[in-house]
Design a protein around this motif. Structure first.
Motif, mmCIF file in Angstrom:
data_model
loop_
_atom_site.group_PDB
_atom_site.id
_atom_site.type_symbol
_atom_site.label_atom_id
_atom_site.label_comp_id
_atom_site.label_asym_id
_atom_site.label_seq_id
_atom_site.Cartn_x
_atom_site.Cartn_y
_atom_site.Cartn_z
ATOM 1 N N ASN A 78 18.661 29.609 -3.920
ATOM 2 C CA ASN A 78 18.698 28.281 -3.306
ATOM 3 C C ASN A 78 17.850 28.218 -2.045
ATOM 4 N N LEU A 79 17.895 29.284 -1.275
ATOM 5 C CA LEU A 79 17.101 29.350 -0.051
ATOM 6 C C LEU A 79 15.611 29.277 -0.390
ATOM 7 N N LEU A 80 15.254 30.031 -1.407
ATOM 8 C CA LEU A 80 13.865 30.077 -1.843
ATOM 9 C C LEU A 80 13.392 28.695 -2.293
ATOM 10 N N VAL A 81 14.286 28.009 -3.021
ATOM 11 C CA VAL A 81 13.946 26.678 -3.519
ATOM 12 C C VAL A 81 13.695 25.733 -2.349
ATOM 13 N N ASP A 82 14.561 25.819 -1.341
ATOM 14 C CA ASP A 82 14.383 24.972 -0.159
ATOM 15 C C ASP A 82 13.030 25.211 0.486
ATOM 16 N N LEU A 83 12.669 26.476 0.591
ATOM 17 C CA LEU A 83 11.396 26.812 1.227
ATOM 18 C C LEU A 83 10.229 26.322 0.370
ATOM 19 N N LEU A 84 10.366 26.515 -0.927
ATOM 20 C CA LEU A 84 9.336 26.098 -1.861
ATOM 21 C C LEU A 84 9.111 24.589 -1.775
ATOM 22 N N TYR A 85 10.211 23.890 -1.621
ATOM 23 C CA TYR A 85 10.195 22.444 -1.469
ATOM 24 C C TYR A 85 9.268 22.033 -0.349
ATOM 25 N N ALA A 86 9.414 22.730 0.778
ATOM 26 C CA ALA A 86 8.604 22.395 1.951
ATOM 27 C C ALA A 86 7.126 22.621 1.671
ATOM 28 N N VAL A 87 6.850 23.574 0.791
ATOM 29 C CA VAL A 87 5.456 23.842 0.461
ATOM 30 C C VAL A 87 4.918 22.770 -0.486
ATOM 31 N N ILE A 88 5.758 22.380 -1.459
ATOM 32 C CA ILE A 88 5.299 21.487 -2.519
ATOM 33 C C ILE A 88 5.255 20.032 -2.084
ATOM 34 N N ASP A 89 6.244 19.610 -1.292
ATOM 35 C CA ASP A 89 6.317 18.199 -0.940
ATOM 36 C C ASP A 89 5.644 17.940 0.405
ATOM 37 N N PRO A 90 4.482 17.286 0.374
ATOM 38 C CA PRO A 90 3.755 17.070 1.633
ATOM 39 C C PRO A 90 4.548 16.240 2.627
ATOM 40 N N ARG A 91 5.499 15.434 2.131
ATOM 41 C CA ARG A 91 6.258 14.589 3.047
ATOM 42 C C ARG A 91 7.177 15.405 3.944
ATOM 43 N N LEU A 92 7.441 16.659 3.567
ATOM 44 C CA LEU A 92 8.311 17.495 4.390
ATOM 45 C C LEU A 92 7.522 18.290 5.422
ATOM 46 N N ARG A 93 6.193 18.136 5.346
ATOM 47 C CA ARG A 93 5.385 18.826 6.362
ATOM 48 C C ARG A 93 5.269 17.934 7.582
ATOM 49 N N PRO A 94 5.123 18.542 8.750
ATOM 50 C CA PRO A 94 5.033 17.727 9.961
ATOM 51 C C PRO A 94 3.771 16.869 9.981
ATOM 52 N N PRO A 147 0.813 -1.216 0.000
ATOM 53 C CA PRO A 147 0.000 0.000 0.000
ATOM 54 C C PRO A 147 0.844 1.263 0.000
ATOM 55 N N SER A 148 2.071 1.181 0.522
ATOM 56 C CA SER A 148 2.897 2.389 0.586
ATOM 57 C C SER A 148 3.280 2.852 -0.800
ATOM 58 N N ALA A 149 3.620 1.902 -1.653
ATOM 59 C CA ALA A 149 4.025 2.269 -3.006
ATOM 60 C C ALA A 149 2.811 2.494 -3.900
ATOM 61 N N SER A 150 1.676 1.926 -3.515
ATOM 62 C CA SER A 150 0.510 1.991 -4.394
ATOM 63 C C SER A 150 -0.247 3.300 -4.299
ATOM 64 N N LEU A 151 -0.010 4.039 -3.219
ATOM 65 C CA LEU A 151 -0.676 5.334 -3.092
ATOM 66 C C LEU A 151 0.252 6.422 -3.617
ATOM 67 N N ASN A 152 -0.350 7.444 -4.209
ATOM 68 C CA ASN A 152 0.460 8.558 -4.686
ATOM 69 C C ASN A 152 0.855 9.427 -3.488
ATOM 70 N N PRO A 153 2.172 9.605 -3.271
ATOM 71 C CA PRO A 153 2.627 10.276 -2.047
ATOM 72 C C PRO A 153 2.231 11.741 -1.939
ATOM 73 N N VAL A 154 1.897 12.370 -3.040
ATOM 74 C CA VAL A 154 1.677 13.814 -2.975
ATOM 75 C C VAL A 154 0.205 14.228 -3.021
ATOM 76 N N PHE A 155 -0.697 13.256 -2.981
ATOM 77 C CA PHE A 155 -2.108 13.619 -2.884
ATOM 78 C C PHE A 155 -2.686 13.078 -1.579
ATOM 79 N N THR A 156 -3.674 13.772 -1.057
ATOM 80 C CA THR A 156 -4.284 13.307 0.195
ATOM 81 C C THR A 156 -5.075 12.031 -0.076
ATOM 82 N N ILE A 157 -5.287 11.287 1.009
ATOM 83 C CA ILE A 157 -6.096 10.079 0.936
ATOM 84 C C ILE A 157 -7.482 10.417 0.392
ATOM 85 N N GLY A 158 -8.041 11.505 0.913
ATOM 86 C CA GLY A 158 -9.383 11.912 0.490
ATOM 87 C C GLY A 158 -9.445 12.146 -1.003
ATOM 88 N N GLU A 159 -8.467 12.872 -1.522
ATOM 89 C CA GLU A 159 -8.442 13.163 -2.948
ATOM 90 C C GLU A 159 -8.325 11.874 -3.761
#
Ligand SMILES: Nc1ncnc2c1ncn2[C@@H]1O[C@H](COP(=O)(O)OP(=O)(O)OP(=O)(O)O)[C@@H](O)[C@H]1O
Ligand code: SF4
Ligand SMILES: [Mg+2]
Lengths: 334, 314
Positions: B298-314, A105-117
Motif C-alpha cells: 500500500n505504501l508503494l502504491v501511494d508513492l507510485l501514485y505521486a509519480v504517475i499523477d501529475p496533479r499530486l506533484r507540487p 478549458p479545465s475539462a477540455s484539456l487532458n489532466p495528465v499530459f503537459t500543455i506542450g505535449e
C-alpha cells in the motif's frame, strides 16, 4: 451562398433518449464565408452547441443521434458534406481544417499530459512535424496566444495554469494547424469576467491575422456587436433571425431578438464602489424540445402574439437581401 | 512530498504495531496450546504440564509475553519454531520464495489478461463482445478459487491424463518442473483476479471515454488508437495502480487456500501447519510478515501514485 466556407443547410439533429426523441436542432441553415465572423446567439438549450458539434460530428459516446440535412465545407480540394464524409477524411479535417474551442478549458484539456505535449500532438498529426520541431512550434504558439515564458509553460500540466491560461492554451492548440474555420463555443463563459475580454480580443486578432472563418457561439449580445460580421439568432432548435450584426442589433426584426436585447446586462456605475450588473431575463421559458405547438414557437412568450400566430408553423422569410426573420409581424418589430 | 512521505510512514508504522498486537492476541484466542498438543488427551500430569508451560514461557503474563516477542521482533529475531527448532526468519524466507513466485506470476497473468479485456469491453461498450467479457467477469468473480483449483486438477487428470508433479522444485533447481507445478495454481488464482481487473478497467474506460478531454482529442483529429491507448489509458492507469496493489494483497490472501490444495510449501502452508501445532513463533512471525508485506504494498502504491499523477506533484 455559393462561395461559403461552411454552409449548413436544413440541419436536423435528434437525440434518441430513454425519455424519447429530443429534436435539438430542427432545420437550421447558416453559413460562414472565408474570413467572416458569424455569431450564433440564443438562450440555453436553443441548439447552438449541438449545431456546432454536428459540423465536426463530435457527439458523445452513448448518444444515439440521427442527423439530416447537409453541412457543406469548402476544402482546398473541393466541397464536401461533413455529415456524410468517411471517418478517415473527417480526421484530417478535425483539428487540421476546422478547429473548435470549447466552453470549459479545465475539462477540455487532458489532466495528465503537459500543455506542450497536447499542442505538439496536433502538429505532429496534421503537419507531420517531429517531436522536437512540434514542441518548438508549440512554444511559439503559446507565445502567440499571449502566454509569458512559453518555453517553461510547455512543461506545465493543466492544473498548474489559471483558467484564462488554459483557454489560451486551447486556442493555441486550435490554431496550431492554421484551420480555415474556427468554432468557438462560448469560449469565455467559464472564465473570470476580467479575463473574458482579453480572450475575445485574442480570438478576434488571430482570426483577422490569419483570415480564418469564425463561428462564435455566445450568450453575450454586447460581444456580438464588437466582433461579429453577421449574427444568427436561434430559438428552440431553429434560426429565428439572421443578418449583419450591426443592423440586427440596431433594429431587430424578431420579437425574440428584441427581448434578448432588452435584457442585456446593464452596468450601474457606483461612486468609488463596485459596479453592479443587472441581468433581466425574458419572462417564461423556451419550450422543451419536441413540445412545440403548431404555430410560432415563441408565441407563449411573445409580447406581439396574435391568434393567427398559433395557427401554423412560421417560415423563415427574407426581409432584404441579407436579412431573415421567422416572424409574421417582422416589419412591425421596433 | 517529504511531509506526505513522513505521514504515510507514520501511519504505516502504527498499522504495523496494531497488526502485531492483533496477530499475537489472535493466536492466543485459538483454543488449546502446544502443551495440550504435546500431552494429548491421555496424560493429566499437572506438574509436567506446568513445567512445559514454563519451558515455552506460556506461564508468564500476556503483556510480558507480548513485549518480549515485540522487542525481539524489532531486532529482527522472530524466535525459533517450537517443533523444528529452526529460526522462524529462515523458515519464512524459504516459504516466501514460493509464495512470491506464485503471487507475481498470478499478478502478471491476471494483469495481462484482465486489463486488455477490460479495455476492450469498455471501448466496445454495448456490443456483444462487451456482453461476452462481462459474462466472463461475472463467472470469474463468483467462482471460488478453491473450487476452480479443484476443477482444474480433476479436469487435467481426467481429460488430459496430466497431473502436476508431486515434489516441489525451485525454479532455480528445475525450471520445467517448477513451471509445471505452478501452472494450475496460477490459473486458479488468476481467473478471479483477471475478472476483477477486467470489471474494474471496463468501468474506468466507460467513464473516461465520456470525459470532455476525450472530445477534445477527437476534435484534434487523433486516431481511435491514440484516443484509447494514449489519452484514455494514461488516465485509467492512475486508479489502476491502486487497484493493482489491492489485487496483489488479495492474491496473497488467496494463496493460502491454493497452497494447501496444491501442497506448495509457501507461507500459506507454513501458517496453516503452524496453526495446527500451535507453533506460536511460526504463526505470529509469518502472519506479521504477510501483514507487513500488505502494508508495504500500500505504501508503494501511494508513492507510485505521486509519480504517475501529475496533479499530486507540487
Ligand atoms: N447528448 C444529448 N442528449 C440528449 N439531449 C441533448 C444532448 N445534447 C443536447 N441535448 C438537448 O438539445 C438541446 C440543445 O442543446 P444545446 O447544447 O445545443 O444548447 P445550447 O444552445 O448550446 O445551450 P447552452 O447555451 O446552455 O450551451 C437541449 O434541449 C439539450 O437538452
Ligand atoms: S410570429 Fe407572432 S408570436 Fe411569433 S414572434 Fe412573431 S409576433 Fe410573436
Ligand atoms: Mg452550448
Amino acid at each position: 451562398m455559393a462561395d461559403a466556407l461552411l454552409a449548413i443547410e436544413d440541419l436536423r439533429v435528434a437525440f434518441h433518449t430513454a425519455q424519447g426523441v429530443v429534436q435539438a436542432v430542427d432545420g437550421v441553415s447558416l453559413s460562414v464565408a472565408p474570413g467572416e465572423t458569424v455569431a450564433v446567439v440564443g438562450e440555453s438549450g436553443s441548439g447552438k452547441s449541438v449545431t456546432a458539434l454536428s459540423v465536426l460530428r463530435l457527439f458523445g459516446r452513448g448518444d444515439r443521434v440521427t442527423t439530416d440535412g447537409t453541412v457543406r465545407f469548402a476544402r482546398a480540394t473541393g466541397a464536401v458534406d461533413l455529415l456524410h464524409l468517411d471517418e478517415t477524411a473527417m480526421r484530417t479535417i478535425r483539428g487540421g481544417e476546422i478547429a473548435i474551442v470549447f466552453q470549459d478549458p479545465s475539462a477540455s484539456l487532458n489532466p495528465v499530459f503537459t500543455i506542450g505535449e497536447q499542442i505538439a500532438e496536433v502538429l505532429r498529426r496534421h503537419r507531420g512535424l517531429g517531436r522536437a520541431e512540434a514542441l518548438a512550434e508549440a512554444a511559439s504558439l503559446l507565445g502567440r496566444v499571449g502566454i509569458a515564458d512559453p518555453q517553461a509553460r510547455l512543461k506545465a500540466y493543466p492544473h498548474q495554469l489559471s483558467g484564462g491560461m488554459r483557454q489560451r492554451a486551447m486556442i493555441a492548440m486550435a490554431i496550431a494547424c492554421d484551420p480555415r474555420l474556427l468554432i468557438a463555443d462560448e469560449p469565455t463563459t467559464a472564465l473570470d469576467v476580467t479575463i473574458q475580454a482579453q480572450i475575445v480580443r485574442l480570438l478576434k486578432d488571430i482570426q483577422q491575422a490569419r483570415g480564418m472563418g469564425l463561428m462564435f457561439i455566445t450568450h453575450d449580445l454586447e460581444l456580438v456587436g464588437e466582433i461579429a460580421d453577421r449574427v444568427v439568432v436561434m430559438y428552440a432548435g431553429q434560426v429565428v433571425e439572421a443578418g449583419p450584426a450591426a443592423v440586427v442589433l440596431a433594429a431587430p426584426r424578431h420579437p425574440y431578438t428584441r427581448a434578448l436585447l432588452a435584457c442585456r446586462p446593464t452596468r450601474d456605475y457606483a461612486e468609488g464602489g463596485a459596479d453592479t450588473i443587472r441581468i433581466s431575463a425574458i419572462p417564461g421559458a423556451p419550450p422543451r424540445p419536441g413540445a412545440n405547438g403548431a404555430g410560432c414557437r415563441f408565441a407563449a412568450r411573445c409580447v406581439m402574439v396574435e391568434p393567427a400566430c398559433r395557427d401554423a408553423a412560421i417560415p423563415l422569410r427574407a426581409l432584404d437581401t441579407d436579412r431573415l426573420s421567422r416572424c409574421r409581424r417582422a416589419a412591425e418589430v421596433a | 512530498m517529504a511531509v506526505m512521505l513522513a505521514r504515510r510512514l507514520g501511519s504505516a508504522a502504527a498499522a504495523a504495531f496494531l497488526s502485531a498486537l492483533a496477530v499475537f492476541l489472535l493466536m492466543r484466542a485459538v483454543p488449546g496450546d502446544i502443551v495440550g498438543q504435546m500431552l494429548g488427551q491421555s496424560g493429566t500430569d499437572r506438574s509436567a504440564e506446568a513445567a512445559l508451560r514454563a519451558f515455552f514461557g506460556l506461564d508468564r503474563p500476556m503483556h510480558a509475553q507480548f513485549l518480549d516477542w515485540l522487542g525481539r521482533t524489532l531486532t529482527g529475531d522472530l524466535g525459533r519454531s517450537w517443533y523444528q527448532g529452526r529460526a522462524v526468519t529462515a523458515m519464512i524466507a524459504e516459504a516466501f520464495g514460493v509464495t512470491l513466485q506464485l503471487a507475481l506470476f498470478t499478478l502478471a497473468v491476471s494483469t495481462l489478461i484482465g486489463v486488455p479485456l477490460g479495455m476492450l469491453a469498455g471501448i466496445r461498450e454495448g456490443t456483444r463482445l462487451d456482453t461476452a467479457i462481462q459474462t466472463f467477469n461475472l463467472l470469474g468473480l463468483s467462482a471460488p478459487v478453491f473450487w476452480v483449483g479443484l476443477m482444474l486438477l480433476v479436469g487435467a487428470s481426467a481429460f488430459l491424463g496430466w497431473s502436476p508433479p508431486f515434489i516441489y522444485r525451485d525454479f532455480a533447481d528445475d525450471p520445467g518442473e517448477n513451471l509445471a507445478i505452478m501452472l494450475l495454481p496460477v490459473i486458479s488464482l488468476a481467473i478471479l483476479q483477471a475478472a476483477a481487473y477486467s470489471q474494474f478497467v471496463r468501468g474506468l474506460m466507460v467513464t473516461e471515454l465520456r470525459r470532455e478531454h476525450i472530445r477534445t482529442a477527437i476534435a484534434k483529429g487523433l486516431t481511435p488508437r491514440e484516443i484509447y491507448f494514449k489519452h484514455a489509458l494514461r488516465n485509467v492507469l492512475i486508479p489502476l495502480t491502486t487497484f493493482m496493489g489491492l489485487i496483489l494483497v488479495q492474491i496473497l490472501g488467496g494463496v493460502v487456500v491454493i497452497e494447501s490444495l496444491f501442497s506448495l510449501p509457501g507461507l500459506g502452508r507454513l501458517i496453516l501447519s503452524g496453526l495446527q501445532g500451535r507453533d506460536y513463533p511460526v504463526v505470529q512471525g509469518a502472519l506479521l510478515f504477510v501483514v507487513l508485506i500488505a502494508i508495504g504494498i500500500n505504501l508503494l502504491v501511494d508513492l507510485l501514485y505521486a509519480v504517475i499523477d501529475p496533479r499530486l506533484r507540487p
